[in-house]
Design a protein around this motif. Sequence first.
Motif, PDB file in Angstrom:
ATOM      1  N   CYS A 200       0.825  -1.203   0.000  1.00 21.08           N
ATOM      2  CA  CYS A 200       0.000   0.000   0.000  1.00 21.08           C
ATOM      3  C   CYS A 200       0.863   1.259   0.000  1.00 21.08           C
ATOM      4  CB  CYS A 200      -0.941  -0.015   1.197  1.00 21.08           C
ATOM      5  SG  CYS A 200      -2.164   1.300   1.147  1.00 21.08           S
ATOM      6  N   ARG A 201       1.900   1.288   0.823  1.00 20.82           N
ATOM      7  CA  ARG A 201       2.807   2.447   0.850  1.00 20.82           C
ATOM      8  C   ARG A 201       3.474   2.651  -0.502  1.00 20.82           C
ATOM      9  NH1 ARG A 201       4.140   0.217   5.824  1.00 20.82           N
ATOM     10  NH2 ARG A 201       6.052  -0.668   4.965  1.00 20.82           N
ATOM     11  N   HIS A 202       3.950   1.557  -1.093  1.00 17.23           N
ATOM     12  CA  HIS A 202       4.611   1.626  -2.403  1.00 17.23           C
ATOM     13  C   HIS A 202       3.634   2.110  -3.478  1.00 17.23           C
ATOM     14  CE1 HIS A 202       7.470   0.626  -5.531  1.00 17.23           C
ATOM     15  NE2 HIS A 202       6.514  -0.048  -6.147  1.00 17.23           N
ATOM     16  N   TRP A 203       2.438   1.533  -3.489  1.00 16.31           N
ATOM     17  CA  TRP A 203       1.403   1.914  -4.457  1.00 16.31           C
ATOM     18  C   TRP A 203       1.014   3.388  -4.300  1.00 16.31           C
ATOM     19  CZ3 TRP A 203      -3.719   3.304  -3.228  1.00 16.31           C
ATOM     20  CH2 TRP A 203      -4.577   3.456  -4.315  1.00 16.31           C
ATOM     21  N   LEU A 204       0.821   3.813  -3.048  1.00 22.60           N
ATOM     22  CA  LEU A 204       0.440   5.202  -2.793  1.00 22.60           C
ATOM     23  C   LEU A 204       1.531   6.164  -3.245  1.00 22.60           C
ATOM     24  CD1 LEU A 204      -1.618   7.170  -1.611  1.00 22.60           C
ATOM     25  CD2 LEU A 204      -0.554   6.825   0.617  1.00 22.60           C
ATOM     26  N   LYS A 205       2.778   5.844  -2.948  1.00 24.40           N
ATOM     27  CA  LYS A 205       3.902   6.700  -3.351  1.00 24.40           C
ATOM     28  C   LYS A 205       3.969   6.808  -4.876  1.00 24.40           C
ATOM     29  CE  LYS A 205       8.919   6.875  -3.072  1.00 24.40           C
ATOM     30  NZ  LYS A 205      10.102   6.215  -2.538  1.00 24.40           N
ATOM     31  N   GLN A 206       3.867   5.683  -5.581  1.00 23.03           N
ATOM     32  CA  GLN A 206       3.910   5.703  -7.047  1.00 23.03           C
ATOM     33  C   GLN A 206       2.743   6.488  -7.633  1.00 23.03           C
ATOM     34  OE1 GLN A 206       4.138   1.555  -8.261  1.00 23.03           O
ATOM     35  NE2 GLN A 206       6.233   1.935  -8.960  1.00 23.03           N
ATOM     36  N   THR A 207       1.557   6.270  -7.104  1.00 21.17           N
ATOM     37  CA  THR A 207       0.362   6.937  -7.637  1.00 21.17           C
ATOM     38  C   THR A 207       0.423   8.441  -7.391  1.00 21.17           C
ATOM     39  OG1 THR A 207      -0.875   4.906  -7.184  1.00 21.17           O
ATOM     40  CG2 THR A 207      -2.149   6.886  -7.667  1.00 21.17           C
ATOM     41  N   LEU A 208       0.819   8.851  -6.185  1.00 18.40           N
ATOM     42  CA  LEU A 208       0.942  10.280  -5.898  1.00 18.40           C
ATOM     43  C   LEU A 208       2.025  10.921  -6.757  1.00 18.40           C
ATOM     44  CD1 LEU A 208       0.548  10.409  -2.022  1.00 18.40           C
ATOM     45  CD2 LEU A 208      -0.990  11.394  -3.722  1.00 18.40           C
ATOM     46  N   ASN A 209       3.151  10.248  -6.936  1.00 17.09           N
ATOM     47  CA  ASN A 209       4.217  10.802  -7.771  1.00 17.09           C
ATOM     48  C   ASN A 209       3.766  10.977  -9.215  1.00 17.09           C
ATOM     49  OD1 ASN A 209       6.327  11.525  -6.078  1.00 17.09           O
ATOM     50  ND2 ASN A 209       7.056   9.421  -5.936  1.00 17.09           N
ATOM     51  N   ALA A 210       2.948  10.063  -9.715  1.00 19.97           N
ATOM     52  CA  ALA A 210       2.414  10.212 -11.073  1.00 19.97           C
ATOM     53  C   ALA A 210       1.566  11.482 -11.176  1.00 19.97           C
ATOM     54  CB  ALA A 210       1.594   8.980 -11.453  1.00 19.97           C
ATOM     55  N   GLU A 211       0.876  11.846 -10.082  1.00 24.87           N
ATOM     56  CA  GLU A 211       0.029  13.042 -10.064  1.00 24.87           C
ATOM     57  C   GLU A 211       0.830  14.333  -9.889  1.00 24.87           C
ATOM     58  OE1 GLU A 211      -3.086  12.905  -7.164  1.00 24.87           O
ATOM     59  OE2 GLU A 211      -3.822  10.968  -7.860  1.00 24.87           O
ATOM     60  N   VAL A 212       1.841  14.308  -9.031  1.00 21.30           N
ATOM     61  CA  VAL A 212       2.514  15.563  -8.657  1.00 21.30           C
ATOM     62  C   VAL A 212       3.845  15.819  -9.343  1.00 21.30           C
ATOM     63  CG1 VAL A 212       1.356  15.653  -6.411  1.00 21.30           C
ATOM     64  CG2 VAL A 212       3.627  14.628  -6.589  1.00 21.30           C
ATOM     65  N   ARG A 213       4.392  14.819 -10.018  1.00 24.73           N
ATOM     66  CA  ARG A 213       5.693  15.000 -10.672  1.00 24.73           C
ATOM     67  C   ARG A 213       5.653  16.150 -11.671  1.00 24.73           C
ATOM     68  NH1 ARG A 213      10.894  12.970 -10.102  1.00 24.73           N
ATOM     69  NH2 ARG A 213      10.129  10.891  -9.855  1.00 24.73           N
ATOM     70  N   GLU A 214       4.586  16.243 -12.457  1.00 20.55           N
ATOM     71  CA  GLU A 214       4.484  17.325 -13.446  1.00 20.55           C
ATOM     72  C   GLU A 214       4.312  18.700 -12.793  1.00 20.55           C
ATOM     73  OE1 GLU A 214      -0.264  17.109 -14.466  1.00 20.55           O
ATOM     74  OE2 GLU A 214       1.090  15.705 -15.448  1.00 20.55           O
ATOM     75  N   ARG A 215       4.018  18.709 -11.508  1.00 20.82           N
ATOM     76  CA  ARG A 215       3.882  19.972 -10.774  1.00 20.82           C
ATOM     77  C   ARG A 215       5.142  20.330 -10.011  1.00 20.82           C
ATOM     78  NH1 ARG A 215      -2.212  19.105  -8.462  1.00 20.82           N
ATOM     79  NH2 ARG A 215      -3.255  19.261 -10.478  1.00 20.82           N
ATOM     80  N   GLY A 216       6.226  19.578 -10.233  1.00 22.80           N
ATOM     81  CA  GLY A 216       7.510  19.906  -9.631  1.00 22.80           C
ATOM     82  C   GLY A 216       7.747  19.345  -8.246  1.00 22.80           C
ATOM     83  N   LEU A 217       6.958  18.335  -7.840  1.00 28.21           N
ATOM     84  CA  LEU A 217       7.091  17.740  -6.516  1.00 28.21           C
ATOM     85  C   LEU A 217       7.484  16.283  -6.615  1.00 28.21           C
ATOM     86  CD1 LEU A 217       3.816  19.121  -4.908  1.00 28.21           C
ATOM     87  CD2 LEU A 217       6.110  20.048  -4.665  1.00 28.21           C
ATOM     88  N   LEU A 218       8.044  15.741  -5.527  1.00 31.44           N
ATOM     89  CA  LEU A 218       8.399  14.335  -5.451  1.00 31.44           C
ATOM     90  C   LEU A 218       8.052  13.828  -4.056  1.00 31.44           C
ATOM     91  CD1 LEU A 218       9.873  11.811  -6.634  1.00 31.44           C
ATOM     92  CD2 LEU A 218      11.935  12.715  -5.560  1.00 31.44           C
ATOM     93  N   VAL A 219       7.212  12.805  -3.988  1.00 34.61           N
ATOM     94  CA  VAL A 219       6.914  12.141  -2.713  1.00 34.61           C
ATOM     95  C   VAL A 219       8.059  11.171  -2.467  1.00 34.61           C
ATOM     96  CG1 VAL A 219       5.328  10.621  -1.473  1.00 34.61           C
ATOM     97  CG2 VAL A 219       4.425  12.392  -3.000  1.00 34.61           C
ATOM     98  N   THR A 220       8.777  11.363  -1.353  1.00 35.98           N
ATOM     99  CA  THR A 220       9.969  10.559  -1.084  1.00 35.98           C
ATOM    100  C   THR A 220       9.707   9.371  -0.171  1.00 35.98           C
ATOM    101  OG1 THR A 220      10.583  12.043   0.712  1.00 35.98           O
ATOM    102  CG2 THR A 220      11.549  12.476  -1.460  1.00 35.98           C
ATOM    103  N   ARG A 221       8.741   9.496   0.745  1.00 32.58           N
ATOM    104  CA  ARG A 221       8.467   8.410   1.686  1.00 32.58           C
ATOM    105  C   ARG A 221       7.067   8.562   2.261  1.00 32.58           C
ATOM    106  NH1 ARG A 221      12.258   8.714   6.398  1.00 32.58           N
ATOM    107  NH2 ARG A 221      10.511   9.265   7.714  1.00 32.58           N
ATOM    108  N   ILE A 222       6.460   7.429   2.607  1.00 29.19           N
ATOM    109  CA  ILE A 222       5.136   7.422   3.223  1.00 29.19           C
ATOM    110  C   ILE A 222       5.138   6.447   4.385  1.00 29.19           C
ATOM    111  CG2 ILE A 222       2.708   6.832   2.904  1.00 29.19           C
ATOM    112  CD1 ILE A 222       2.978   7.795   0.023  1.00 29.19           C
ATOM    113  N   GLU A 223       4.599   6.877   5.507  1.00 27.73           N
ATOM    114  CA  GLU A 223       4.412   6.009   6.679  1.00 27.73           C
ATOM    115  C   GLU A 223       2.913   5.912   6.942  1.00 27.73           C
ATOM    116  OE1 GLU A 223       6.516   7.879   9.872  1.00 27.73           O
ATOM    117  OE2 GLU A 223       8.471   7.542   8.932  1.00 27.73           O
ATOM    118  N   LEU A 224       2.416   4.699   7.141  1.00 23.84           N
ATOM    119  CA  LEU A 224       1.000   4.477   7.427  1.00 23.84           C
ATOM    120  C   LEU A 224       0.874   3.506   8.600  1.00 23.84           C
ATOM    121  CD1 LEU A 224      -0.466   3.902   3.861  1.00 23.84           C
ATOM    122  CD2 LEU A 224      -0.657   5.962   5.245  1.00 23.84           C
TER     123      LEU A 224
END
Length: 118
Positions: A88-112
């Motif tokens: 879930c953490r891996h999936w969430l990180k990949q999915t969020l990065n697909a959304e925000v990468r074009e906006r100049g952001l990078l999700v580096t880590r997620i804790e749940l």
Amino acid sequence: GQTRFVGAGTRFLLPLLERVSHKISLTGSALAIDGTRAAGEPWRGALYFQVVDPARADRIIESVDGLLRESARALLARVDAPADAAECRHWLKQTLNAEVRERGLLVTRIELRPADAA
């Protein structure tokens, strides 16, 4: 007016002609997140991100916390979100990065974790 991006270091501005609209930190930031899974289980955690392209991030920098929080909540509430915590953490990180990468952001880590866990 004309917009320009200046890098790190000492810069001189002409006070009546120029102003700094946003000072963007390129170091990492942390954001507390929480929500409810599709099965009704409450969860909480932290999302770590950083700005990788200040020129693109400038447009959303004031609303980035809300954008990431709402996106994480919506994604984890989906029925197709993985049940396994690591997946879930891996999936969430990949999915969020697909959304925000074009906006100049990078999700580096997620804790749940479950909301009732200490």
